[in-house]
Design an enzyme around this catalytic site. Structure first.
Site, short mmCIF file in Angstrom:
data_model
loop_
_atom_site.label_atom_id
_atom_site.label_comp_id
_atom_site.label_asym_id
_atom_site.label_seq_id
_atom_site.Cartn_x
_atom_site.Cartn_y
_atom_site.Cartn_z
N HIS A 132 88.16 -30.46 40.06
CA HIS A 132 88.57 -30.72 41.44
C HIS A 132 90.06 -31.04 41.50
CE1 HIS A 132 84.39 -31.70 43.40
NE2 HIS A 132 84.56 -30.42 43.16
N ASP A 153 85.55 -37.17 46.56
CA ASP A 153 84.53 -37.28 45.51
C ASP A 153 83.94 -38.68 45.34
OD1 ASP A 153 84.98 -34.67 45.08
OD2 ASP A 153 85.99 -34.87 43.16
N SER A 170 82.53 -25.45 44.37
CA SER A 170 83.20 -26.48 45.15
C SER A 170 84.70 -26.28 45.22
CB SER A 170 82.88 -27.87 44.59
OG SER A 170 83.39 -27.99 43.29
#
Lengths: 193, 185
Positions: A108, A135, A69
């Site tokens: 992230h 998210d 990701s």
């Protein structure tokens, strides 16, 4: 002829002591010595890990990236070095966060941030570089922001592909046990240092 | 014993190779300080396309677990972007993540920061970015209704991801911009 017999005896001894019953050659003090040696290796690894924890301020200072990701910045098997520090969190930083009920932490980037004037508490929203959406869908029901206590570490250093062994062991648990077993036997049987 | 000799030698070879690799990694990282050069970065807000408010409070207390309560000003802006990140690329640059964010203080918050736009450059070939008026990727949202007439700071940051070594962030302040005095019609 006697040379050949010597070789045979050596070979037989090797098979008897190292393969059929490896522990036959190790008695009493020698066994104890091996156990202490093995304990020392484990303790050394533990000390190294804990020292890194203290220096970095992060509870898990080295993590392996498990998902794509954050491509193309980080790929599966890349190694990240984390710090914590007391400096305020800011947008654009890459953080590792853990959520209640989710076993695997997520790496992230922070995309939104609101820091309260009265309490100093920060509301954070994160997003993977390679994801189209933020998210919010990953957070548990009713959770709209992350806070500092969800953050395990902040990405500081990077080593490409240095964690591929972890990925391999994660995908094939047999490999992990084979490696641990192999290491154990090696340490136990390796008397000449 | 012959077997042990092989294992022992392999151990020495591997350890030496690993140490050599570590030295190379350190040298590679140090070389960045000799190779580093300043990129050219310019971003400004070309236009505030829309400024409006969202006012949504779930009626039943239980529903706030399913629907996010939103009481806030939101805006959409267009950015004028002109940058050349080519100088950042050398042998220890895997990619560059560049982004622009707005920052402003509000009544309840000492700091509000929202990323408006980001881009990824993977090689020197795609490191020149020219957009005279690009709609921002992300909406600008407040916590509360404080955006009308507010002046916001704009900052551009590049985040250089190396092959190995420390990640690098560098900030460049850009001209601030002011929101319209009232909501768009």
């Amino acid at each position: 002829m006697s040379g050949d017999e010597d070789v045979m005896t050596t070979a037989k001894n090797f098979v008897r002591t190292r393969i059929i019953n490896p522990f036959k050659a190790l008695r009493g003090r020698v066994m104890l010595e091996q156990a202490i040696f093995f304990g020392l290796i484990v303790a050394n690894a533990f000390i190294l890990w804990k020292t890194l924890t203290v220096v970095s301020g992060s509870e898990s200072p080295i993590v392996v990236v498990l998902s794509g990701s954050m491509r193309p910045a980080f790929d599966r098997g890349d190694l990240l070095f984390l710090t914590m520090g007391s400096s305020p969190l800011r947008v654009g930083e890459i953080v590792v966060y853990a959520l209640p009920g989710r076993a695997i932490p997520i790496v992230h980037r922070i995309v939104s941030l609101h820091e309260s004037r009265s309490s100093g508490k920060v509301d954070l929203l994160t997003k993977g570089d390679n994801n189209d959406v933020d998210d919010l869908g990953l957070y548990p029901r009713g959770v709209w922001w992350l806070h500092r206590e969800n953050i395990i570490g902040r990405a500081g250093g990077f080593a490409r592909g240095a964690g591929v062994m972890t990925i391999a062991m994660n995908d094939m648990p047999q490999l992990k046990w084979a490696m641990i077993g192999g290491l154990f036997l090696y340490v136990l049987l390796n008397r000449d240092g | 014993m012959p077997l042990h000799n092989v294992a022992h030698r392999m151990n020495v070879v591997l350890t030496t190779a690993f140490m050599f690799l570590l030295v190379l990694v350190a040298a590679n990282w140090l070389s960045h300080f000799a190779l580093r050069a300043e990129p050219r970065l310019a971003v400004s807000v070309a236009k505030v396309n829309i400024l409006t408010r969202e006012d949504f409070l779930p009626r039943l207390p239980d529903m706030s677990r399913k629907y996010q309560p939103l009481r806030r000003d939101v805006a959409n802006v267009s950015l004028a972007i002109s940058m050349d990140l080519t100088p950042l690329f050398h042998w220890n640059t895997k990619m560059v993540f560049v982004y622009a964010y707005a920052e402003w203080p509000s009544k309840n918050n000492a700091v509000n920061q929202i990323v408006l736009w980001d881009a990824i450059a993977q090689s020197a070939d795609d490191a020149v970015l020219e957009f005279p008026a690009l709609g921002a990727e992300y909406r600008l949202s407040d916590q509360g209704f404080g955006l009308r007439g507010k002046t916001l700071n704009l900052t551009v940051v590049y985040n250089r991801i190396p092959h190995t070594g420390p990640l690098e962030w560098r900030e460049y302040p850009m001209p601030s911009f002011t929101m319209p005095a009232d909501y768009s019609q």
